[in-house]
Motif scaffolding. Sequence first.
Motif, PDB file in Angstrom:
ATOM      1  N   ARG A 119     -77.425   6.246 -98.904  1.00 19.22           N
ATOM      2  CA  ARG A 119     -78.800   5.990 -98.454  1.00 19.22           C
ATOM      3  C   ARG A 119     -78.715   5.784 -96.937  1.00 19.22           C
ATOM      4  N   TYR A 120     -79.561   6.446 -96.158  1.00 21.10           N
ATOM      5  CA  TYR A 120     -79.432   6.439 -94.699  1.00 21.10           C
ATOM      6  C   TYR A 120     -80.603   5.733 -94.023  1.00 21.10           C
ATOM      7  N   HIS A 121     -80.274   5.079 -92.931  1.00 19.59           N
ATOM      8  CA  HIS A 121     -81.289   4.624 -91.988  1.00 19.59           C
ATOM      9  C   HIS A 121     -80.907   5.180 -90.618  1.00 19.59           C
ATOM     10  N   VAL A 122     -81.856   5.836 -89.958  1.00 19.62           N
ATOM     11  CA  VAL A 122     -81.590   6.473 -88.671  1.00 19.62           C
ATOM     12  C   VAL A 122     -82.321   5.693 -87.583  1.00 19.62           C
ATOM     13  N   CYS A 123     -81.556   5.124 -86.667  1.00 14.06           N
ATOM     14  CA  CYS A 123     -82.110   4.445 -85.501  1.00 14.06           C
ATOM     15  C   CYS A 123     -82.352   5.520 -84.442  1.00 14.06           C
ATOM     16  N   CYS A 124     -83.592   5.942 -84.320  1.00  9.01           N
ATOM     17  CA  CYS A 124     -83.924   7.070 -83.442  1.00  9.01           C
ATOM     18  C   CYS A 124     -83.935   6.600 -81.995  1.00  9.01           C
ATOM     19  N   ARG A 125     -82.792   6.660 -81.373  1.00  9.33           N
ATOM     20  CA  ARG A 125     -82.583   6.219 -80.004  1.00  9.33           C
ATOM     21  C   ARG A 125     -81.778   7.278 -79.265  1.00  9.33           C
ATOM     22  N   ARG A 126     -81.949   7.348 -77.971  1.00  9.02           N
ATOM     23  CA  ARG A 126     -81.043   8.160 -77.181  1.00  9.02           C
ATOM     24  C   ARG A 126     -79.650   7.539 -77.238  1.00  9.02           C
ATOM     25  N   PRO A 127     -78.569   8.328 -77.221  1.00 12.94           N
ATOM     26  CA  PRO A 127     -78.509   9.775 -77.000  1.00 12.94           C
ATOM     27  C   PRO A 127     -78.452  10.606 -78.290  1.00 12.94           C
ATOM     28  N   LEU A 128     -78.847  10.044 -79.441  1.00  8.19           N
ATOM     29  CA  LEU A 128     -78.763  10.760 -80.707  1.00  8.19           C
ATOM     30  C   LEU A 128     -79.673  11.991 -80.691  1.00  8.19           C
ATOM     31  N   ASN A 129     -79.157  13.105 -81.210  1.00  2.64           N
ATOM     32  CA  ASN A 129     -79.968  14.307 -81.420  1.00  2.64           C
ATOM     33  C   ASN A 129     -80.719  14.107 -82.734  1.00  2.64           C
ATOM     34  N   VAL A 130     -81.898  13.520 -82.644  1.00  5.45           N
ATOM     35  CA  VAL A 130     -82.654  13.133 -83.832  1.00  5.45           C
ATOM     36  C   VAL A 130     -83.014  14.326 -84.718  1.00  5.45           C
ATOM     37  N   PRO A 131     -83.526  15.440 -84.172  1.00  3.14           N
ATOM     38  CA  PRO A 131     -83.838  16.575 -85.059  1.00  3.14           C
ATOM     39  C   PRO A 131     -82.631  17.079 -85.845  1.00  3.14           C
ATOM     40  N   ALA A 132     -81.463  17.161 -85.213  1.00 11.61           N
ATOM     41  CA  ALA A 132     -80.276  17.657 -85.915  1.00 11.61           C
ATOM     42  C   ALA A 132     -79.910  16.751 -87.088  1.00 11.61           C
ATOM     43  N   VAL A 133     -79.990  15.434 -86.869  1.00 10.67           N
ATOM     44  CA  VAL A 133     -79.628  14.485 -87.924  1.00 10.67           C
ATOM     45  C   VAL A 133     -80.647  14.505 -89.057  1.00 10.67           C
ATOM     46  N   LEU A 134     -81.940  14.489 -88.729  1.00  9.71           N
ATOM     47  CA  LEU A 134     -82.964  14.497 -89.775  1.00  9.71           C
ATOM     48  C   LEU A 134     -82.969  15.810 -90.554  1.00  9.71           C
TER      49      LEU A 134
END
Length: 283
Positions: A119-134
């Motif tokens: 089960r994942y929680h994504v902390c949408c912060r820089r420098p993460l590539n949010v679209p790639a992860v989602l």
Amino acid sequence: MDRLAVIGNISRDHTRYPDRRGGELLGGAALHVALAAARAGATAAPVSVVGDDLAHIPAQSQLNDVDWSGLRIAAGASAAFTIDYDQEGHLIAVAADYGVSEDLTGHALAHIARHPRDRYHVCCRRPLNVPAVLEALTRCGARFSIDFFLPSAAHLIQAAAPWLAEADLVLTNAAEYRLLEQVVQSTAASEMAQGTSVGQVTRTLRGVVVTDGPRPVRWLLHGRLLAACTPPYAHPEEVTGAGDTLAGHLLARTLHGDSPAAALRSAVLAATRHTAAPRPARS
């Protein structure tokens, strides 16, 4: 119960207030969320990249509850943030040095490939590539929740727009919620103007939790109020990580099967305790 894998930064934080509160502490959204979830009874693993300077943190006794299997230690410096607040604890400015967390996206994608059933929680912060992860999470059918950070929220909510409707829960503060509404409404208007059907982005979101300072925290399900809880009064000493603490505790109690009202009430109290009497781990 599923393991909660928390994708995000672990960092050295320096907080500053006008009355000279604050100081150096170990922080980062992934740490705060995972630690709160672990203390609330979940198996919680930060999926993070830190440098040699923080290689010692898995051995810190106050962090024993955390599952460190998702941590990568890289040669170099860990992310570092200087965070300025006003007297009431409202964010004024953030200065960032991302260090080895520039490699977080690749590390997160590798973890998702190895553990698609987490089960994942994504902390949408820089420098993460949010679209790639989602996109990776959606492609493998993983369940996930997401949150944002106000200084980068306008950009990253827009970047996350194609996957918002896939999230079990989106956690925001009041300002971020207004940005979220703007993005969803703008996308809907654009699709309708083009004569296309309203797609999955513009469906009513499954779940949204909205914090609003001392006002009630609201949990909306498909746009309708599911539960609300007013935080008890407490003079805040350190507000950094309060929203992340609420998120981690709420996710853990939900995974345990608590009702929405009970999970929200417990999470609000955990966040209040965090701000009123913080005992942050030193970096």
